[in-house]
Design an enzyme around this catalytic site. Structure first.
Site, PDB file in Angstrom:
ATOM      1  N   LYS A  40      -0.616   1.454   5.331  1.00 26.26           N
ATOM      2  CA  LYS A  40       0.137   1.174   4.103  1.00 26.26           C
ATOM      3  C   LYS A  40      -0.696   1.590   2.889  1.00 26.26           C
ATOM      4  O   LYS A  40      -1.921   1.751   2.988  1.00 26.26           O
ATOM      5  CB  LYS A  40       0.486  -0.316   4.046  1.00 26.26           C
ATOM      6  CG  LYS A  40      -0.720  -1.249   4.036  1.00 26.26           C
ATOM      7  CD  LYS A  40      -0.338  -2.702   4.305  1.00 26.26           C
ATOM      8  CE  LYS A  40      -1.572  -3.601   4.294  1.00 26.26           C
ATOM      9  NZ  LYS A  40      -1.265  -4.964   4.771  1.00 26.26           N
ATOM     10  N   ARG A 137       4.290 -16.142   3.517  1.00 23.12           N
ATOM     11  CA  ARG A 137       4.510 -14.938   2.712  1.00 23.12           C
ATOM     12  C   ARG A 137       5.778 -14.241   3.208  1.00 23.12           C
ATOM     13  O   ARG A 137       6.783 -14.228   2.535  1.00 23.12           O
ATOM     14  CB  ARG A 137       3.260 -14.043   2.851  1.00 23.12           C
ATOM     15  CG  ARG A 137       3.128 -12.970   1.845  1.00 23.12           C
ATOM     16  CD  ARG A 137       1.818 -12.217   1.973  1.00 23.12           C
ATOM     17  NE  ARG A 137       1.677 -11.482   3.220  1.00 23.12           N
ATOM     18  CZ  ARG A 137       0.743 -10.570   3.464  1.00 23.12           C
ATOM     19  NH1 ARG A 137      -0.166 -10.294   2.534  1.00 23.12           N
ATOM     20  NH2 ARG A 137       0.684  -9.943   4.616  1.00 23.12           N
ATOM     21  N   TYR A 260     -18.450   1.853 -25.509  1.00 23.05           N
ATOM     22  CA  TYR A 260     -17.553   0.927 -26.209  1.00 23.05           C
ATOM     23  C   TYR A 260     -18.172  -0.469 -26.329  1.00 23.05           C
ATOM     24  O   TYR A 260     -18.786  -0.969 -25.377  1.00 23.05           O
ATOM     25  CB  TYR A 260     -16.240   0.791 -25.449  1.00 23.05           C
ATOM     26  CG  TYR A 260     -15.301   1.954 -25.647  1.00 23.05           C
ATOM     27  CD1 TYR A 260     -14.850   2.315 -26.914  1.00 23.05           C
ATOM     28  CD2 TYR A 260     -14.853   2.681 -24.549  1.00 23.05           C
ATOM     29  CE1 TYR A 260     -13.971   3.378 -27.079  1.00 23.05           C
ATOM     30  CE2 TYR A 260     -13.974   3.744 -24.700  1.00 23.05           C
ATOM     31  CZ  TYR A 260     -13.539   4.089 -25.972  1.00 23.05           C
ATOM     32  OH  TYR A 260     -12.675   5.131 -26.133  1.00 23.05           O
ATOM     33  N   MET A 309     -12.251   4.970 -19.754  1.00 19.86           N
ATOM     34  CA  MET A 309     -11.102   5.421 -18.955  1.00 19.86           C
ATOM     35  C   MET A 309     -11.421   6.630 -18.086  1.00 19.86           C
ATOM     36  O   MET A 309     -11.085   6.672 -16.901  1.00 19.86           O
ATOM     37  CB  MET A 309      -9.923   5.749 -19.885  1.00 19.86           C
ATOM     38  CG  MET A 309      -8.658   6.105 -19.125  1.00 19.86           C
ATOM     39  SD  MET A 309      -7.313   6.588 -20.201  1.00 19.86           S
ATOM     40  CE  MET A 309      -6.974   5.070 -21.062  1.00 19.86           C
TER      41      MET A 309
HETATM   42  C1  LIG Z   1      -2.245  -5.344   5.695  1.00 15.86           C
HETATM   43  C2  LIG Z   1      -1.867  -6.013   6.955  1.00 15.86           C
HETATM   44  C3  LIG Z   1      -2.647  -5.846   8.115  1.00 15.86           C
HETATM   45  C4  LIG Z   1      -3.996  -5.160   8.102  1.00 15.86           C
HETATM   46  O1  LIG Z   1      -4.950  -6.077   7.587  1.00 15.86           O
HETATM   47  P1  LIG Z   1      -6.502  -5.718   7.431  1.00 15.86           P
HETATM   48  O2  LIG Z   1      -7.098  -6.971   6.925  1.00 15.86           O
HETATM   49  O3  LIG Z   1      -6.590  -4.609   6.446  1.00 15.86           O
HETATM   50  O4  LIG Z   1      -6.996  -5.313   8.770  1.00 15.86           O
HETATM   51  C5  LIG Z   1      -2.145  -6.349   9.297  1.00 15.86           C
HETATM   52  N1  LIG Z   1      -0.966  -7.025   9.336  1.00 15.86           N
HETATM   53  C6  LIG Z   1      -0.234  -7.246   8.233  1.00 15.86           C
HETATM   54  C7  LIG Z   1       1.019  -8.030   8.327  1.00 15.86           C
HETATM   55  C8  LIG Z   1      -0.665  -6.767   7.009  1.00 15.86           C
HETATM   56  O5  LIG Z   1       0.064  -7.000   5.899  1.00 15.86           O
END
Ligand SMILES: *Cc1c(COP(=O)(O)O)cnc(C)c1O
Length: 368
Positions: A40, A137, A260, A309
């Site tokens: 992701k 979540r 800055y 930046m």
């Molecule tokens: C992002 C995520 C992972 C991977 O987690 P890491 O801590 O990066 O290994 C696995 N399962 C779900 C549901 C996630 O959202």
């Protein structure tokens, strides 16, 4: 002054061999089941397409993304074959069907929508079922699980590839929630149709012990070099190197202020190197005046003043050999420069360092 893009653009190098080596190392830790790759957010900033292709070629068969759009792009990159699951789920649609994406079903409503879609299509819809065991979540909560457990027919038409849950505290091995989640997950799975494969550990979960193993592990961060065992030596290889060119080197007298806010003052006549990367490139402003370092020829180079930046200034008084056009390593395997070390300075986590990496770098993927 250097000229040409080559000389003035920072270079982000991703070592795909390191990512593959990390995946193999995690696979060796999980003999009970398979190991997917979570890619992701553009593989945590490293580039989802090249990373996933390298892992596919190494034998990885399952990939997880967060968004439908990420899944569609990844299917284009990988071609048919590997499983691609979408963690945030998606409404049934022809695009997703055609790409063969797996929705993660996070609520009873998702189950209903995809089961109805299966009936309309007259063909089973592959999917992953997500149970919440303490993250609060996404995923079915205890009430929704009860409804489903009492009526397995709700799953009719769905070809469940696995049932998953996600650990909230896997990076804290002593946290009591870890064991509780593993127990809740086992108890919940026992109320579902028998024989469904299970998916539990993320990166850190692979280091918790055999009771956290499952049929499919879902590591992300550890593939990319982030330490899955905070507080202990990092068992993973660094996969990212960010080097920014020195645009200018200037001399300033004792007492001069830099950048800055005039937030840094030099105590001696000093040489300052200005490099072509800043917070717009993900070199976080929160690193300012916190003792962060870059690295040159294996030596630490102190960051001086505020990160701006597009530019960052380093004190190179003690590195007289540094010249315009040289590259200072900002992120990589050098001491003080790993994603975890930068994160500690900036008050965040390595994940955020990697996913913040900007779009202005020349990106090089090695060993693909
Ligand atoms: C992002 C995520 C992972 C991977 O987690 P890491 O801590 O990066 O290994 C696995 N399962 C779900 C549901 C996630 O959202």
């Amino acid at each position: 002054m250097a000229t040409g893009t080559e000389a003035t653009q920072a270079v982000l190098t991703v070592d795909l061999a390191a990512v593959v080596a990390n995946w193999r190392a995690l696979r060796a830790r999980h003999p009970a089941g398979a190991v997917a790759a979570v890619v992701k957010a553009d593989a945590y900033g490293l580039g989802a397409a090249p990373v996933a292709r390298a892992l596919r070629d190494a034998g990885c068969r399952s990939f997880f993304v967060a968004h439908l759009a990420e899944g569609l792009a990844l299917r284009d990159a990988l071609g048919p074959g590997p499983e691609i699951a979408v963690l945030n789920g998606f409404a049934p649609c022809a695009e997703a069907d055609q790409a063969g994406l797996l929705p993660v079903l996070n609520a009873l409503g998702d189950i209903e929508a995809h089961a109805a879609h299966a009936r309309r299509r007259g063909a089973p819809v592959p999917a992953i079922l997500h149970l919440d065991t303490g993250m609060a979540r996404l995923g079915l909560d205890a009430r929704e699980l009860g409804v489903l457990a009492a009526d397995h027919a709700r799953l009719a038409g769905l070809a469940l590839r696995c049932v998953m849950s996600h650990l909230a505290c896997a990076d804290e091995p002593e946290h009591p929630l870890n064991r509780l989640q593993a127990e809740r997950f086992a108890a919940a799975c026992a109320r579902l149709p028998a024989g469904l494969p299970r998916s539990l550990p993320n990166s850190s979960g692979l280091f918790l012990g055999p009771e956290f193993a499952s049929d499919l592990a879902r590591p992300g961060c550890a593939l990319y070099g982030i330490n899955p065992t905070p507080g202990r030596p990092n068992p993973m290889r660094q996969a990212v190197t960010l080097e920014a060119p020195v645009l200018q080197v200037r001399e300033v007298p004792a007492g001069a202020t830099v950048g800055y806010g005039a937030s840094a003052r030099v105590e001696r006549p000093s040489r300052i190197a200005t490099v072509a990367a800043g917070y717009a490139d993900g070199y976080l402003r929160a690193l300012s005046n916190r003792g962060a370092v870059g690295s040159f020829a294996g030596r630490p180079v102190p960051l001086l003043g505020r990160v701006s930046m597009d530019l960052t200034t380093f004190d190179v008084t003690d590195l007289p050999e540094i010249r315009p056009g040289d590259r200072i390593l900002l992120l990589g395997a050098a001491p003080g420069c790993t994603p975890d070390e930068l994160a500690a300075r900036a008050g965040t986590i390595g994940y955020e360092i990697l996913t913040s990496l900007g779009a202005r770098y020349r990106r090089v993927h090695r060993n693909g």
